[in-house]
Design a protein around this motif. Sequence first.
Motif, PDB file in Angstrom:
ATOM      1  N   VAL A   1      55.892  67.451  73.281  1.00 25.15           N
ATOM      2  CA  VAL A   1      56.975  67.087  72.355  1.00 25.15           C
ATOM      3  C   VAL A   1      56.596  65.848  71.550  1.00 25.15           C
ATOM      4  CG1 VAL A   1      59.433  66.622  72.129  1.00 25.15           C
ATOM      5  CG2 VAL A   1      58.625  68.096  73.965  1.00 25.15           C
ATOM      6  N   ALA A   2      55.811  64.947  72.138  1.00 24.45           N
ATOM      7  CA  ALA A   2      55.324  63.797  71.373  1.00 24.45           C
ATOM      8  C   ALA A   2      54.499  64.273  70.184  1.00 24.45           C
ATOM      9  CB  ALA A   2      54.498  62.873  72.268  1.00 24.45           C
ATOM     10  N   SER A   3      53.631  65.258  70.417  1.00 25.58           N
ATOM     11  CA  SER A   3      52.809  65.795  69.334  1.00 25.58           C
ATOM     12  C   SER A   3      53.669  66.473  68.271  1.00 25.58           C
ATOM     13  CB  SER A   3      51.790  66.785  69.906  1.00 25.58           C
ATOM     14  OG  SER A   3      50.953  67.299  68.898  1.00 25.58           O
ATOM     15  N   ILE A   4      54.681  67.231  68.711  1.00 29.97           N
ATOM     16  CA  ILE A   4      55.582  67.901  67.765  1.00 29.97           C
ATOM     17  C   ILE A   4      56.336  66.869  66.928  1.00 29.97           C
ATOM     18  CG2 ILE A   4      57.652  69.336  67.602  1.00 29.97           C
ATOM     19  CD1 ILE A   4      56.686  70.720  70.207  1.00 29.97           C
ATOM     20  N   THR A   5      56.786  65.790  67.570  1.00 23.95           N
ATOM     21  CA  THR A   5      57.551  64.753  66.872  1.00 23.95           C
ATOM     22  C   THR A   5      56.696  64.055  65.820  1.00 23.95           C
ATOM     23  OG1 THR A   5      58.856  64.402  68.884  1.00 23.95           O
ATOM     24  CG2 THR A   5      58.957  62.683  67.201  1.00 23.95           C
ATOM     25  N   VAL A   6      55.445  63.757  66.174  1.00 27.55           N
ATOM     26  CA  VAL A   6      54.551  63.123  65.200  1.00 27.55           C
ATOM     27  C   VAL A   6      54.327  64.046  64.006  1.00 27.55           C
ATOM     28  CG1 VAL A   6      52.243  62.173  64.819  1.00 27.55           C
ATOM     29  CG2 VAL A   6      53.437  61.694  66.963  1.00 27.55           C
ATOM     30  N   THR A   7      54.231  65.342  64.257  1.00 27.24           N
ATOM     31  CA  THR A   7      54.078  66.306  63.166  1.00 27.24           C
ATOM     32  C   THR A   7      55.283  66.268  62.229  1.00 27.24           C
ATOM     33  OG1 THR A   7      52.744  67.765  64.569  1.00 27.24           O
ATOM     34  CG2 THR A   7      53.721  68.750  62.612  1.00 27.24           C
ATOM     35  N   ASP A   8      56.483  66.065  62.794  1.00 29.73           N
ATOM     36  CA  ASP A   8      57.684  65.947  61.951  1.00 29.73           C
ATOM     37  C   ASP A   8      57.652  64.695  61.088  1.00 29.73           C
ATOM     38  OD1 ASP A   8      58.895  68.260  62.928  1.00 29.73           O
ATOM     39  OD2 ASP A   8      59.790  67.215  64.621  1.00 29.73           O
ATOM     40  N   LEU A   9      57.036  63.646  61.598  1.00 29.58           N
ATOM     41  CA  LEU A   9      57.081  62.349  60.924  1.00 29.58           C
ATOM     42  C   LEU A   9      55.959  62.136  59.917  1.00 29.58           C
ATOM     43  CD1 LEU A   9      57.831  60.053  64.013  1.00 29.58           C
ATOM     44  CD2 LEU A   9      59.464  60.811  62.293  1.00 29.58           C
ATOM     45  N   ILE A  10      54.786  62.683  60.202  1.00 31.27           N
ATOM     46  CA  ILE A  10      53.572  62.325  59.465  1.00 31.27           C
ATOM     47  C   ILE A  10      53.083  63.510  58.629  1.00 31.27           C
ATOM     48  CG2 ILE A  10      51.215  61.455  59.685  1.00 31.27           C
ATOM     49  CD1 ILE A  10      53.425  59.521  60.657  1.00 31.27           C
ATOM     50  N   PRO A  11      52.758  63.310  57.358  1.00 30.84           N
ATOM     51  CA  PRO A  11      52.172  64.384  56.542  1.00 30.84           C
ATOM     52  C   PRO A  11      50.910  64.933  57.198  1.00 30.84           C
ATOM     53  CG  PRO A  11      52.788  62.521  55.171  1.00 30.84           C
ATOM     54  CD  PRO A  11      52.944  62.069  56.587  1.00 30.84           C
ATOM     55  N   LEU A  12      50.668  66.212  56.980  1.00 34.09           N
ATOM     56  CA  LEU A  12      49.611  66.907  57.714  1.00 34.09           C
ATOM     57  C   LEU A  12      48.228  66.321  57.441  1.00 34.09           C
ATOM     58  CD1 LEU A  12      49.675  69.178  59.721  1.00 34.09           C
ATOM     59  CD2 LEU A  12      49.177  70.798  57.891  1.00 34.09           C
ATOM     60  N   LYS A  13      48.004  65.815  56.249  1.00 33.60           N
ATOM     61  CA  LYS A  13      46.690  65.250  55.912  1.00 33.60           C
ATOM     62  C   LYS A  13      46.392  64.012  56.755  1.00 33.60           C
ATOM     63  CE  LYS A  13      43.837  64.126  51.886  1.00 33.60           C
ATOM     64  NZ  LYS A  13      43.818  64.019  50.404  1.00 33.60           N
ATOM     65  N   ASP A  14      47.434  63.251  57.134  1.00 33.82           N
ATOM     66  CA  ASP A  14      47.258  62.056  57.962  1.00 33.82           C
ATOM     67  C   ASP A  14      47.453  62.343  59.444  1.00 33.82           C
ATOM     68  OD1 ASP A  14      46.940  60.638  55.616  1.00 33.82           O
ATOM     69  OD2 ASP A  14      49.055  60.051  55.500  1.00 33.82           O
ATOM     70  N   ARG A  15      47.854  63.569  59.754  1.00 31.05           N
ATOM     71  CA  ARG A  15      48.252  63.899  61.126  1.00 31.05           C
ATOM     72  C   ARG A  15      47.099  63.726  62.120  1.00 31.05           C
ATOM     73  NH1 ARG A  15      49.213  64.459  65.504  1.00 31.05           N
ATOM     74  NH2 ARG A  15      50.615  65.876  66.607  1.00 31.05           N
ATOM     75  N   GLY A  16      45.889  64.106  61.703  1.00 31.80           N
ATOM     76  CA  GLY A  16      44.741  64.002  62.604  1.00 31.80           C
ATOM     77  C   GLY A  16      44.439  62.566  63.001  1.00 31.80           C
ATOM     78  N   LEU A  17      44.611  61.637  62.049  1.00 34.65           N
ATOM     79  CA  LEU A  17      44.356  60.231  62.346  1.00 34.65           C
ATOM     80  C   LEU A  17      45.332  59.720  63.398  1.00 34.65           C
ATOM     81  CD1 LEU A  17      42.709  57.711  61.668  1.00 34.65           C
ATOM     82  CD2 LEU A  17      44.369  57.204  59.857  1.00 34.65           C
ATOM     83  N   TYR A  18      46.592  60.102  63.280  1.00 38.70           N
ATOM     84  CA  TYR A  18      47.586  59.676  64.268  1.00 38.70           C
ATOM     85  C   TYR A  18      47.319  60.333  65.624  1.00 38.70           C
ATOM     86  CZ  TYR A  18      50.462  57.164  60.914  1.00 38.70           C
ATOM     87  OH  TYR A  18      50.920  56.234  59.996  1.00 38.70           O
ATOM     88  N   GLN A  19      46.841  61.583  65.604  1.00 36.61           N
ATOM     89  CA  GLN A  19      46.469  62.228  66.856  1.00 36.61           C
ATOM     90  C   GLN A  19      45.314  61.481  67.506  1.00 36.61           C
ATOM     91  OE1 GLN A  19      48.103  64.750  68.231  1.00 36.61           O
ATOM     92  NE2 GLN A  19      46.805  64.729  70.047  1.00 36.61           N
ATOM     93  N   GLY A  20      44.382  61.000  66.687  1.00 38.87           N
ATOM     94  CA  GLY A  20      43.270  60.210  67.217  1.00 38.87           C
ATOM     95  C   GLY A  20      43.743  58.920  67.863  1.00 38.87           C
ATOM     96  N   LEU A  21      44.709  58.264  67.236  1.00 37.13           N
ATOM     97  CA  LEU A  21      45.259  57.037  67.812  1.00 37.13           C
ATOM     98  C   LEU A  21      45.960  57.328  69.140  1.00 37.13           C
ATOM     99  CD1 LEU A  21      46.729  55.397  64.573  1.00 37.13           C
ATOM    100  CD2 LEU A  21      44.611  54.786  65.767  1.00 37.13           C
ATOM    101  N   ALA A  22      46.680  58.452  69.197  1.00 40.02           N
ATOM    102  CA  ALA A  22      47.333  58.836  70.453  1.00 40.02           C
ATOM    103  C   ALA A  22      46.297  59.112  71.535  1.00 40.02           C
ATOM    104  CB  ALA A  22      48.212  60.068  70.228  1.00 40.02           C
TER     105      ALA A  22
END
Length: 557
Positions: free
Chosen positions: A148-169
């Motif tokens: 659900v954390a991953s799903i929530t980040v997807t709701d918040l962050i545009p897809l082009k930046d999503r990978g960078l936030y996944q990397g930080l997680a």
Amino acid sequence: MVFRAESSPSETQPLLQPEPINAPQELTSPVNKYSTADICWILTGIWSGVFLGAVDGTIVATLLAPIGGSFNKFNQSSYIGTSYLLSVCCFTPLYGRLSDILGRKGALLVALTLFGSGTILCGLASSMEMLIAARAIAGMGGGGMMTVASITVTDLIPLKDRGLYQGLANILFGLGAGIGGPLGGWINDSFGWRAAFLLQTPILIFSFILVALKVNIELPFEVQNQSLYDKLRRIDFFGSLTLVGTVGCLLLGFSLKTTEELSWSNPLIWGLFVTSGVSGVLFILVETRWAPYPVMPLHLIRQRTPLAVSLSNFICSISAYSTLYNVPLYFTAVRLTSSSNAGLHLLPHSIALSVGSVFAGWMMRRTGKLYALTVASALLTVIASVLIILWNENSSPIHLWGDIVPQGFGMASMITTTLIAMIASVTKEDMAVATGITYLFRTTGQVLGVSLSGAILQAVLIKTLQERIRGPGSAEVIDRIRHSTDVIHTLNPRLQQAAVDSYADALRVIFIFQAACNVLSLLACLPIQEHDLPGTHEEQHKQIRGRNNQNRGAERS
């Protein structure tokens, strides 16, 4: 600076029921607006739970011996980890649908409550059986926190930046896993093993409060206005039950085969596999014919990119967790180093995991592309596994320390890019469920990686030891060598060499198995389709609408 997260208007429609062809009406969705400060608070709340889950995992691994000793049941201590992982695998995919019914906040609070309750019960457990059951309860929430954390980040962050936030997680997850072991040992020595569970409570409360106050991602108005009965009706109870039966019985069969050293013909083992098969057939029937809101819409798995992502994540997770468990064994059983030295050889791998994930996110943000990066990352894991196969008594320290680095870097990069590929390939209403499916295949592969490699290791080890050690008392010596690598140091030179050579042969078979898995994972990545990664929510919403229109056109034809 304001971020906008928009919910799709079609989230309330049955996933397997086509929309009316004439003039489809889209549901009215609220527009969610978040300031930079809100984004930071939300990420702090959900990522603190992810961090705690990582810390908890390695703390428990460190405490298996003292826990087993305190209950005088060390032979059952492996079930503490197994029960948690089995529970994570079974319940992870359910959170995708649950987050669409209860909302992101509701699903996160359920996950935190289950994980927290199980963790506190572990600290209060009066028997080994109660502790094992408490770990299973914690696992029901542990998988949900990550999903659900991953799903929530997807709701918040545009897809082009999503990978960078996944990397930080992933960096946060790696940091938690890295400090969990030493922290668990210190807490056990200072306060006892129960404190290692109970002292997690403040972080749990902190995460719970932040999620309750800050995670306010609104679903479509039609979902918000539904009655409790209508919301419960959307839960696929029978599909969930059959899915748990399929995955749970399969993994339990492999785990018992390895930990209890039962034969494949044992009635318990094949009975579990048969039950898994029957549950699997029932699951497919339920999801395709009866469930109006399937917990795992099978039309997703039939699509090219989701199928390729699921298979690649499943296979690469088998190899990755086999590597994590068997590389340290190589150093303790073949090189005869200490356990601490063997563990240190995983440090470059841990660093590479964090760097690889952030690098993949940065590259996707910079280029907006992911296909070439995915294939190159998978190729790195193949190269690493081949290098590890070539380890021998003459291998230099540079190889022994560095050959595992491409495995960690490549795997972290690949699971980051494939998650984005999965999200980019499905419609908005399927994003949450698709994320849950991705984590299901990963966690299933992780458990199978440990169980399968353990079964292969023991089978080859028994055969090679029996060929090298013969004569009176040989069966007892072989049994001791198989169950503890510490025994090897106490053997006379002839028996010690036989044990070392046998472990070297068995581990080489494991390393070849890992290489084969990485090759299959690379092949599974090839069909993944390249999708443009939108840089804003507006672009992403426009892209989703276009994809929905394409699907409607396909239905008309």
